[in-house]
Write an enzyme that holds these catalytic residues in place. Structure first.
Site, PDB file in Angstrom:
ATOM      1  N   CYS A 207     -72.694  35.312  16.824  1.00 52.34           N
ATOM      2  CA  CYS A 207     -72.247  36.403  15.961  1.00 52.34           C
ATOM      3  C   CYS A 207     -73.387  37.339  15.563  1.00 52.34           C
ATOM      4  CB  CYS A 207     -71.541  35.824  14.722  1.00 52.34           C
ATOM      5  SG  CYS A 207     -69.972  35.046  15.173  1.00 52.34           S
TER       6      CYS A 207
ATOM      7  N   CYS B 175     -69.872  35.009   9.883  1.00 57.98           N
ATOM      8  CA  CYS B 175     -70.551  33.880  10.530  1.00 57.98           C
ATOM      9  C   CYS B 175     -72.027  34.198  10.747  1.00 57.98           C
ATOM     10  CB  CYS B 175     -69.877  33.551  11.865  1.00 57.98           C
ATOM     11  SG  CYS B 175     -70.621  32.144  12.717  1.00 57.98           S
TER      12      CYS B 175
ATOM     13  N   ASP C 143     -64.959  13.673  13.594  1.00 56.56           N
ATOM     14  CA  ASP C 143     -65.406  14.125  14.916  1.00 56.56           C
ATOM     15  C   ASP C 143     -64.183  14.612  15.672  1.00 56.56           C
ATOM     16  OD1 ASP C 143     -64.306  11.321  15.686  1.00 56.56           O
ATOM     17  OD2 ASP C 143     -64.621  12.356  17.583  1.00 56.56           O
TER      18      ASP C 143
ATOM     19  N   HIS D 299     -70.475  29.133  18.680  1.00 56.23           N
ATOM     20  CA  HIS D 299     -69.800  29.680  17.499  1.00 56.23           C
ATOM     21  C   HIS D 299     -68.845  28.670  16.854  1.00 56.23           C
ATOM     22  CE1 HIS D 299     -67.534  32.160  14.758  1.00 56.23           C
ATOM     23  NE2 HIS D 299     -66.463  31.587  15.286  1.00 56.23           N
TER      24      HIS D 299
ATOM     25  N   ASP E 178     -68.521   5.847  20.056  1.00 57.83           N
ATOM     26  CA  ASP E 178     -67.205   5.221  19.972  1.00 57.83           C
ATOM     27  C   ASP E 178     -67.202   4.051  20.964  1.00 57.83           C
ATOM     28  OD1 ASP E 178     -64.660   4.581  19.263  1.00 57.83           O
ATOM     29  OD2 ASP E 178     -63.729   6.439  19.924  1.00 57.83           O
TER      30      ASP E 178
HETATM   31  N1  GUN Z   1     -60.847   8.157  18.309  1.00 59.95           N
HETATM   32  C1  GUN Z   1     -59.763   8.704  17.723  1.00 59.95           C
HETATM   33  N2  GUN Z   1     -58.956   7.734  17.239  1.00 59.95           N
HETATM   34  C2  GUN Z   1     -59.535   6.550  17.535  1.00 59.95           C
HETATM   35  C3  GUN Z   1     -59.162   5.178  17.302  1.00 59.95           C
HETATM   36  O1  GUN Z   1     -58.125   4.861  16.715  1.00 59.95           O
HETATM   37  N3  GUN Z   1     -60.037   4.228  17.769  1.00 59.95           N
HETATM   38  C4  GUN Z   1     -61.198   4.557  18.420  1.00 59.95           C
HETATM   39  N4  GUN Z   1     -62.002   3.574  18.850  1.00 59.95           N
HETATM   40  N5  GUN Z   1     -61.552   5.830  18.650  1.00 59.95           N
HETATM   41  C5  GUN Z   1     -60.733   6.808  18.208  1.00 59.95           C
HETATM   42 ZN    ZN Z   2     -70.388  32.781  14.931  1.00 59.46          ZN
END
Ligand code: GUN
Ligand code: ZN
Length: 376
Positions: free
Chosen positions: A313, A308, A270, A339, A96
């Site tokens: 588990c 799982c 994520d 987990h 990011d």
């Molecule tokens: N992670 C969650 N939302 C955002 C977003 O709007 N911009 C960026 N760069 N990372 C994020």
């Molecule tokens: Zn598990």
């Protein structure tokens, strides 16, 4: 022409829902989508080794420009041979851009056309991050997918603010593209903003698509808005994104939102949620969430989730995991983190299988029936 760093292969769409099954090809190999990316902010997915991440079949992980810039410094990661070598992870990495962290971690900040002035969240030092700086850091880290430097406005934001912000994020995205030193080795994704406003999401998407990035993210969601607003934004934004490129919904990781997102055409997700709640003892199971420190598990010698297949588990009981967390033993954090991560990775495997068989709608109903809706 050389091969682009990032290539998306659409395998099929689910006849019942329109969800996409695909493969993203990167310089460090390929991963299937829809996928969940574990978060490794400090060049480590908290409490997990790279070997464990591979064993649970993580296809790609995420790390953070902002944190690695401050510590150890992108120069040191570069000297180590890049982030993959530094942390001993040879599968794909997405970083990011730091935009979001500046807004979420720093109290004092001043947004200008040139970039953002703010204070180091660790020691209060003055810092400045710009599109060019975010690209320089990510070029040094050597991630497979880099994110454009954007502004993620808080929810709710007024229409007028959001309009200014969207246009600035577009100008920043253009500067990111121009500053990107190695487009043939690292893919740069644009981030669509615009809050809950349909015309602004369209404005953002159209301007970024014009800039021709190898993939696109939807930002500015999961920032406190109700779930139906997020779903509505996804419904009108995903169709604006190119079909032949990956679509990434940033910061989303609750099981219900992963399924809701996939159904609306999202490929990548994520979130720190699974690892964060794992460390305080909240576990995701096929029957909903489990607060493992609860007294009712003191003599419960069953696995956390009977369905799982994870290391935890297969080998340990609820009573044992509860004991480790209550005594603050670090092994307990490893077992719960393992987990929860495997739970989401397996959930996405099941989602992909359901897409293959054109039954993701049925899968969603069955899943929610047991898990509950709106549960982390
Ligand atoms: N992670 C969650 N939302 C955002 C977003 O709007 N911009 C960026 N760069 N990372 C994020
Ligand atoms: Zn598990």
């Amino acid at each position: 022409m050389t091969q682009p760093a990032i290539r998306y292969e659409l395998i099929k769409t689910c006849k019942q829902t329109g969800a996409r099954l695909g493969i993203v090809h990167t310089p460090h190999g390929s991963f299937e989508t829809p996928t969940f990316m574990p978060v490794g902010t400090q060049a480590t997915v908290k409490a997990m080794s790279p070997e464990e991440l591979k064993e649970m079949d993580a296809g790609i992980i995420l790390s953070n420009t902002y944190h690695l810039w401050l510590r150890p410094g992108n120069d040191i990661v570069k000297e180590a041979g890049g982030l993959h070598k530094f942390m001993n992870w040879d599968r794909p990495i997405l970083t990011d851009s730091g935009g979001f962290q500046v807004f979420s971690l720093s109290k004092f900040r001043k947004i200008e056309e040139e970039g953002v002035y703010f204070r180091n969240h660790l020691n209060g030092d003055k810092l400045f991050l710009s599109p060019e700086k975010a690209m320089e850091i990510q070029n040094d880290l050597g991630s497979d997918i880099m994110m454009a430097f954007d502004e993620c406005p808080p929810y709710p934001a007024t229409y007028d603010y959001m309009l200014q912000s969207v246009d600035r994020t577009t100008r920043w995205a253009k500067r990111c593209k121009e500053a990107h030193a190695r487009p043939e080795e690292q893919g740069l994704f644009g981030i669509i903003q615009g809050g809950e406003y349909e015309d602004l999401r369209r404005r953002s998407a159209e301007a970024l698509v014009e800039l021709d990035f190898p993939g696109y993210a939807i930002g500015g969601l999961s920032v406190g808005e109700p779930k139906d607003i997020m779903n509505r934004v996804l419904e009108f934004t995903a169709p604006l994104m190119p079909e032949n490129k990956p679509r990434y919904l940033m910061g989303v990781g609750s099981p219900d939102s992963l399924i809701d997102g996939a159904i609306r055409g999202i490929d990548m997700f994520d979130c720190v949620l699974p690892t964060r709640i794992a460390r305080n003892g909240t576990l995701m199971t096929s029957e909903g969430r489990m607060v493992i420190k609860n007294a009712k598990y003191a003599r419960d010698f069953r696995p956390i989730d009977e369905n799982c297949d994870c290391y935890t588990c297969k080998n340990y009981t609820r009573a044992y995991v509860r004991h480790l967390l209550r005594t603050e033993e670090t092994f307990g954090l490893r077992l719960t983190s393992y987990h929860n991560l495997r739970f989401l990775i397996k959930l996405m495997e099941d989602v992909r299988q359901a897409i293959r068989e054109d039954r993701l709608g049925d899968f969603k109903e069955e899943f929610f029936e047991k898990y509950g809706y709106n549960v982390p």
